[in-house]
Design a protein around this motif. Structure first.
Motif, PDB file in Angstrom:
ATOM      1  N   LEU A 103       0.049  -6.245  -4.096  1.00 33.31           N
ATOM      2  CA  LEU A 103      -1.410  -6.205  -4.050  1.00 33.31           C
ATOM      3  C   LEU A 103      -1.953  -4.815  -4.378  1.00 33.31           C
ATOM      4  O   LEU A 103      -2.989  -4.692  -5.032  1.00 33.31           O
ATOM      5  CB  LEU A 103      -1.897  -6.648  -2.669  1.00 33.31           C
ATOM      6  N   GLU A 104      -1.252  -3.793  -3.931  1.00 30.47           N
ATOM      7  CA  GLU A 104      -1.716  -2.438  -4.230  1.00 30.47           C
ATOM      8  C   GLU A 104      -1.649  -2.166  -5.734  1.00 30.47           C
ATOM      9  O   GLU A 104      -2.573  -1.583  -6.309  1.00 30.47           O
ATOM     10  CB  GLU A 104      -0.900  -1.409  -3.476  1.00 30.47           C
ATOM     11  N   GLN A 105      -0.576  -2.607  -6.379  1.00 27.77           N
ATOM     12  CA  GLN A 105      -0.471  -2.422  -7.823  1.00 27.77           C
ATOM     13  C   GLN A 105      -1.542  -3.216  -8.559  1.00 27.77           C
ATOM     14  O   GLN A 105      -2.114  -2.747  -9.550  1.00 27.77           O
ATOM     15  CB  GLN A 105       0.924  -2.853  -8.302  1.00 27.77           C
ATOM     16  N   LEU A 106      -1.835  -4.410  -8.047  1.00 22.45           N
ATOM     17  CA  LEU A 106      -2.894  -5.230  -8.638  1.00 22.45           C
ATOM     18  C   LEU A 106      -4.237  -4.522  -8.519  1.00 22.45           C
ATOM     19  O   LEU A 106      -5.043  -4.508  -9.464  1.00 22.45           O
ATOM     20  CB  LEU A 106      -2.942  -6.585  -7.937  1.00 22.45           C
ATOM     21  N   ALA A 107      -4.483  -3.906  -7.370  1.00 22.37           N
ATOM     22  CA  ALA A 107      -5.742  -3.194  -7.155  1.00 22.37           C
ATOM     23  C   ALA A 107      -5.843  -1.961  -8.050  1.00 22.37           C
ATOM     24  O   ALA A 107      -6.922  -1.650  -8.576  1.00 22.37           O
ATOM     25  CB  ALA A 107      -5.863  -2.792  -5.684  1.00 22.37           C
ATOM     26  N   VAL A 108      -4.737  -1.258  -8.244  1.00 21.03           N
ATOM     27  CA  VAL A 108      -4.742  -0.066  -9.100  1.00 21.03           C
ATOM     28  C   VAL A 108      -5.032  -0.443 -10.549  1.00 21.03           C
ATOM     29  O   VAL A 108      -5.851   0.201 -11.228  1.00 21.03           O
ATOM     30  CB  VAL A 108      -3.390   0.678  -8.997  1.00 21.03           C
ATOM     31  N   ARG A 109      -4.378  -1.504 -11.029  1.00 18.15           N
ATOM     32  CA  ARG A 109      -4.549  -1.917 -12.436  1.00 18.15           C
ATOM     33  C   ARG A 109      -5.893  -2.575 -12.677  1.00 18.15           C
ATOM     34  O   ARG A 109      -6.498  -2.401 -13.733  1.00 18.15           O
ATOM     35  CB  ARG A 109      -3.433  -2.898 -12.846  1.00 18.15           C
ATOM     36  N   GLY A 110      -6.350  -3.394 -11.709  1.00 16.31           N
ATOM     37  CA  GLY A 110      -7.578  -4.162 -11.909  1.00 16.31           C
ATOM     38  C   GLY A 110      -7.398  -5.298 -12.891  1.00 16.31           C
ATOM     39  O   GLY A 110      -8.369  -5.893 -13.360  1.00 16.31           O
ATOM     40  N   LYS A 111      -6.147  -5.642 -13.179  1.00 15.27           N
ATOM     41  CA  LYS A 111      -5.817  -6.749 -14.091  1.00 15.27           C
ATOM     42  C   LYS A 111      -4.541  -7.413 -13.598  1.00 15.27           C
ATOM     43  O   LYS A 111      -3.678  -6.769 -13.003  1.00 15.27           O
ATOM     44  CB  LYS A 111      -5.610  -6.242 -15.520  1.00 15.27           C
ATOM     45  N   ASN A 112      -4.444  -8.731 -13.857  1.00 13.53           N
ATOM     46  CA  ASN A 112      -3.210  -9.421 -13.503  1.00 13.53           C
ATOM     47  C   ASN A 112      -2.245  -9.418 -14.692  1.00 13.53           C
ATOM     48  O   ASN A 112      -2.539  -8.816 -15.744  1.00 13.53           O
ATOM     49  CB  ASN A 112      -3.497 -10.848 -13.012  1.00 13.53           C
ATOM     50  N   ASP A 113      -1.115 -10.083 -14.554  1.00  7.16           N
ATOM     51  CA  ASP A 113      -0.102 -10.077 -15.620  1.00  7.16           C
ATOM     52  C   ASP A 113      -0.595 -10.742 -16.892  1.00  7.16           C
ATOM     53  O   ASP A 113      -0.088 -10.455 -17.987  1.00  7.16           O
ATOM     54  CB  ASP A 113       1.171 -10.784 -15.130  1.00  7.16           C
ATOM     55  N   ALA A 114      -1.610 -11.622 -16.768  1.00  9.00           N
ATOM     56  CA  ALA A 114      -2.176 -12.285 -17.955  1.00  9.00           C
ATOM     57  C   ALA A 114      -3.230 -11.419 -18.630  1.00  9.00           C
ATOM     58  O   ALA A 114      -3.777 -11.798 -19.669  1.00  9.00           O
ATOM     59  CB  ALA A 114      -2.778 -13.630 -17.557  1.00  9.00           C
ATOM     60  N   GLY A 115      -3.520 -10.256 -18.049  1.00  8.17           N
ATOM     61  CA  GLY A 115      -4.516  -9.361 -18.627  1.00  8.17           C
ATOM     62  C   GLY A 115      -5.938  -9.676 -18.232  1.00  8.17           C
ATOM     63  O   GLY A 115      -6.885  -9.092 -18.769  1.00  8.17           O
ATOM     64  N   ASN A 116      -6.121 -10.585 -17.263  1.00 12.17           N
ATOM     65  CA  ASN A 116      -7.470 -10.951 -16.827  1.00 12.17           C
ATOM     66  C   ASN A 116      -7.958 -10.025 -15.720  1.00 12.17           C
ATOM     67  O   ASN A 116      -7.183  -9.570 -14.878  1.00 12.17           O
ATOM     68  CB  ASN A 116      -7.487 -12.402 -16.339  1.00 12.17           C
ATOM     69  N   LYS A 117      -9.267  -9.757 -15.732  1.00 13.74           N
ATOM     70  CA  LYS A 117      -9.862  -8.826 -14.777  1.00 13.74           C
ATOM     71  C   LYS A 117      -9.788  -9.362 -13.344  1.00 13.74           C
ATOM     72  O   LYS A 117     -10.056 -10.536 -13.093  1.00 13.74           O
ATOM     73  CB  LYS A 117     -11.323  -8.561 -15.140  1.00 13.74           C
ATOM     74  N   VAL A 118      -9.426  -8.448 -12.444  1.00 14.70           N
ATOM     75  CA  VAL A 118      -9.344  -8.787 -11.029  1.00 14.70           C
ATOM     76  C   VAL A 118     -10.194  -7.788 -10.251  1.00 14.70           C
ATOM     77  O   VAL A 118     -10.001  -6.572 -10.369  1.00 14.70           O
ATOM     78  CB  VAL A 118      -7.896  -8.747 -10.515  1.00 14.70           C
ATOM     79  N   TYR A 119     -11.139  -8.310  -9.464  1.00 13.30           N
ATOM     80  CA  TYR A 119     -11.996  -7.481  -8.628  1.00 13.30           C
ATOM     81  C   TYR A 119     -11.608  -7.725  -7.173  1.00 13.30           C
ATOM     82  O   TYR A 119     -11.679  -8.859  -6.694  1.00 13.30           O
ATOM     83  CB  TYR A 119     -13.467  -7.818  -8.848  1.00 13.30           C
ATOM     84  N   ILE A 120     -11.188  -6.671  -6.482  1.00 10.79           N
ATOM     85  CA  ILE A 120     -10.747  -6.801  -5.100  1.00 10.79           C
ATOM     86  C   ILE A 120     -11.689  -6.012  -4.191  1.00 10.79           C
ATOM     87  O   ILE A 120     -11.883  -4.809  -4.381  1.00 10.79           O
ATOM     88  CB  ILE A 120      -9.305  -6.303  -4.921  1.00 10.79           C
ATOM     89  N   TYR A 121     -12.266  -6.708  -3.238  1.00  8.80           N
ATOM     90  CA  TYR A 121     -13.162  -6.097  -2.262  1.00  8.80           C
ATOM     91  C   TYR A 121     -12.543  -6.224  -0.867  1.00  8.80           C
ATOM     92  O   TYR A 121     -11.861  -7.217  -0.580  1.00  8.80           O
ATOM     93  CB  TYR A 121     -14.525  -6.793  -2.239  1.00  8.80           C
ATOM     94  N   VAL A 122     -12.801  -5.245  -0.028  1.00  7.85           N
ATOM     95  CA  VAL A 122     -12.434  -5.335   1.387  1.00  7.85           C
ATOM     96  C   VAL A 122     -13.725  -5.427   2.187  1.00  7.85           C
ATOM     97  O   VAL A 122     -14.587  -4.553   2.107  1.00  7.85           O
ATOM     98  CB  VAL A 122     -11.615  -4.115   1.836  1.00  7.85           C
ATOM     99  N   SER A 123     -13.866  -6.512   2.941  1.00  5.65           N
ATOM    100  CA  SER A 123     -15.088  -6.749   3.701  1.00  5.65           C
ATOM    101  C   SER A 123     -15.128  -5.904   4.969  1.00  5.65           C
ATOM    102  O   SER A 123     -14.116  -5.781   5.674  1.00  5.65           O
ATOM    103  CB  SER A 123     -15.200  -8.230   4.068  1.00  5.65           C
TER     104      SER A 123
END
Length: 319
Positions: A223-243
């Motif tokens: 999850l940390e690597q996903l948050a750093v990249r802001g993209k998944n393995d398919a190259g799609n944008k990922v927005y991660i928020y902490v409430s």
């Protein structure tokens, strides 16, 4: 809601189920036990169906009263509760898992798709990739739903066929061009607390607890690597928020140009789902409001992101 409006909806639903008038009349005569002339009066709307007659018709023709009520009252929205058995699944359980997979899988055919999830527990889309974490959630689900007996963690094993079908969920959610996660800050605290409880009452062994703990660390790294990249393995944008505020349960949605699917988690691993546009809009609006009290940690908020993951690792280390 006007009574005659609901009765009219019922008549239309009956005629959709059995379009042939003669067949319909004979069938209603048989199941209701009244004369044909009385059936004709009801179908013409001159006499309303009684509550008992509605119940009989519902059972024999498979008409959803929730959908009928929802169609005449904007304040009532129908949901379908998905109660799959993950330990001893039937054919219906397999079909339900495949239905949900195929429904979401159609994202691959569209542009401008979005998957959103507000989570206060580790979602299936993430946990199913980790054998022991997912096994724990299945065990917790079983423990809460099978109160007549007590079994140890090792004795409650998820069905391999269901697991394989559910493993499609991470791939499917990753197909969306835009992915939005909102995590409750206590998302790892909750699972650590639950595992600790079952370990304390000797239903989960120390070795099993350590296996779950190791996978939680692996998941945090992912999850940390996903948050750093802001993209998944398919190259799609990922927005991660902490409430910064808590919310009652987990919500998710799938949005494409042709349909919307909304899901609300219940009973740990089950869900209620809706394809109503209004329901989707309400859930998405709720998630938009959560962003106002959340911190974006993907591709930005570096200091907060580092602190967040350090805190989660510290929580897991105490397991």
């Amino acid at each position: 809601m006007k009574p005659d409006s609901l009765n009219e909806k019922l008549i239309n639903a009956i005629k959709e189920k059995v379009p042939q008038r003669a067949v319909l009349t004979n069938r209603l005569t048989d199941i209701l036990g009244i004369e044909k002339e009385a059936i004709y009066r009801r179908l013409r709307g001159e006499v309303a169906f009684s509550f008992a007659e509605v119940a009989i018709i519902k059972n024999h023709l498979g008409i959803s009263l929730d959908e009928l009520i929802g169609s005449v009252n904007n304040k009532v929205k129908p949901f379908h509760l998905r109660l799959a058995d993950l330990i001893h699944p039937t054919k219906d359980d397999y079909e339900l898992a495949e239905y949900m997979t195929n429904y979401s899988n159609s994202m691959e055919s569209f542009a401008n798709t979005e998957y959103g999830a507000a989570m206060n527990m580790i979602p299936i889309t993430l946990s199913v990739k980790y054998k022991h974490i997912f096994h724990f959630y299945v065990y917790k689900w079983w423990y809460q739903n099978c109160t007549s007996q007590t079994k140890r963690f090792s004795e409650v094993v998820p069905d391999p066929g269901i697991v394989e079908r559910l493993k499609e969920f991470p791939r499917i959610s990753g197909l969306a061009e835009r992915i939005v996660y909102i995590w409750e800050e206590s998302i790892f605290q909750n699972v650590v607390k639950d595992v600790s409880y079952f370990n304390a009452i000797n239903l989960i062994s120390n070795e099993e607890k350590e296996a779950i703990k190791d996978e939680l660390f692996e998941l945090l790294d992912e999850l940390e690597q996903l948050a750093v990249r802001g993209k998944n393995d398919a190259g799609n944008k990922v927005y991660i928020y902490v409430s910064n505020i808590s919310f009652e349960t987990s919500y998710s949605y799938v949005q494409t140009p042709n349909f919307c699917l909304t899901m609300i988690m219940t009973f740990t691993l089950n869900m209620v789902g809706s394809i109503e546009k209004d329901t989707f809009e309400r859930i998405k609006q709720f998630m938009q409001s959560l962003k106002r009290t959340s911190t974006l940690i993907s591709e930005s908020g570096e200091m907060y992101r580092i602190q967040f993951f350090e805190k989660q690792r510290d929580i897991v280390s105490k397991l």
